[in-house]
Design a protein around this motif. Sequence first.
Motif, PDB file in Angstrom:
ATOM      1  N   UNK A 137       0.853  -1.196   0.000  1.00 35.06           N
ATOM      2  CA  UNK A 137       0.000   0.000   0.000  1.00 35.06           C
ATOM      3  C   UNK A 137       0.885   1.241   0.000  1.00 35.06           C
ATOM      4  N   UNK A 138       0.684   2.102  -0.993  1.00 37.17           N
ATOM      5  CA  UNK A 138       1.568   3.227  -1.261  1.00 37.17           C
ATOM      6  C   UNK A 138       1.635   4.231  -0.114  1.00 37.17           C
ATOM      7  N   UNK A 139       0.507   4.470   0.526  1.00 36.54           N
ATOM      8  CA  UNK A 139       0.438   5.531   1.544  1.00 36.54           C
ATOM      9  C   UNK A 139       0.599   5.014   2.962  1.00 36.54           C
ATOM     10  N   UNK A 140       0.839   3.720   3.120  1.00 35.73           N
ATOM     11  CA  UNK A 140       1.001   3.130   4.445  1.00 35.73           C
ATOM     12  C   UNK A 140       2.431   2.638   4.633  1.00 35.73           C
ATOM     13  N   UNK A 145       1.230  -3.333   5.443  1.00 35.07           N
ATOM     14  CA  UNK A 145       0.988  -4.316   4.382  1.00 35.07           C
ATOM     15  C   UNK A 145       1.423  -5.708   4.822  1.00 35.07           C
ATOM     16  N   UNK A 146       2.488  -5.780   5.600  1.00 37.35           N
ATOM     17  CA  UNK A 146       2.924  -7.079   6.106  1.00 37.35           C
ATOM     18  C   UNK A 146       1.837  -7.711   6.984  1.00 37.35           C
ATOM     19  N   UNK A 190      11.853  -2.516  -3.163  1.00 36.00           N
ATOM     20  CA  UNK A 190      12.003  -3.878  -3.643  1.00 36.00           C
ATOM     21  C   UNK A 190      12.328  -4.824  -2.499  1.00 36.00           C
ATOM     22  N   UNK A 191      13.139  -4.400  -1.550  1.00 33.75           N
ATOM     23  CA  UNK A 191      13.418  -5.250  -0.393  1.00 33.75           C
ATOM     24  C   UNK A 191      12.146  -5.527   0.391  1.00 33.75           C
ATOM     25  N   UNK A 192      11.301  -4.513   0.538  1.00 33.07           N
ATOM     26  CA  UNK A 192      10.037  -4.700   1.249  1.00 33.07           C
ATOM     27  C   UNK A 192       9.076  -5.573   0.446  1.00 33.07           C
TER      28      UNK A 192
END
Length: 370
Positions: A137-140, A145-146, A190-192
């Motif tokens: 999620x871009x704004x979180x 998201x995890x 990318x790591x996330x």
Amino acid sequence: MTTHAPDHPVAASSSAHAGDAASAAGADVTIVADHLTKVYRVQKKPPGLMASLRAVFQRTYAEVRAVDDVNVTIRRGELVGFLGPNGAGKTTTLKMMAGLLEPTGGQVRVLGHEPFKRERAFQRRFALVLGQKNQLWWDLPASESFLLNKEIYGVSDAEYRRTLGELSDLLELGPLLDVQVRKLSLGERMKCELAAALLHQPDVLFLDEPTIGLDVVMQQKIREFIGAYQREHQATILLTSHYMDDVKALCERVVVIDQGRLIFDGALRELARRFGDAKLLTLDLDAPVTREALAEYGEIVTWEPARVSLRVPREQVSATAARLLGALQVHDLAIQEPDVQDVIRSLFSGQLREESPHPSPLPEGEGEGG
């Protein structure tokens, strides 16, 4: 029309080779593609206003074969490079293996499941990471998201904490977890993305250009993480990449696809021998020689008065080496296969063409680079 495979762990194959390979590997077979095909029906319309008006009433269609009769078998724990030029059909193949697209013909089974049926038991056991697509999620913050992925996959609290701790250590995520995703750099995102895909510890991981756009330092870190994760968990990984360093560092076996058709399946080192159309002759000389004197023997790659390298067509190597030994004072002569990176560069530029339209799957024992 889609052909569905029978409901057993390894797909029954009309291809004797694919069936033999699958049977020989037994329970270790993770992915089997048998005559896998994807055809798109696209509308054709010449340019111009009148053509547009005619197309309203009389449409013309053409078939585009994005994936054409692909056979491949991948065993548990293999990390296989999936290579080819842009538009070769790599991503389409991965999406069929992940269940995002339904095959037009043939069949694919992953972990004993037909991916497009999207069974819960299958979806919990694989992950797909697209280098140019976001699942966070871009704004979180990434940690939010995890947590969402934790609930979607039914990961227990204890397992979530343990896995996240392991991934955080490997990927150095600590400072990133509570930062909005939009504020992370491309490499940090990318790591996330990789961590989010691996929280449920999938048995199969499809990686489509995971290092695209990253700087060389971050590419190296992602490569090291992928290799470490595969060794630790014995995950089956199918990797596409346009960066040869990714492939050379991680993959002993490669599968090459071009224009939708499989053209090579085997050891990375074998790729250079089979597709390289030239060899490199390196000579140490007792007496200096001019560039002009060498030009007739082949393409000059490097030149020093007493040490030279020539690129010579494969079929002329023996004759050229004999001529050089007879004409020059040669102290030492070495004949080398072309560098794999040069072969892949030719592949991506479209210079390589189909050599074997229906290569056989690897026999028992060759999946690990033999």
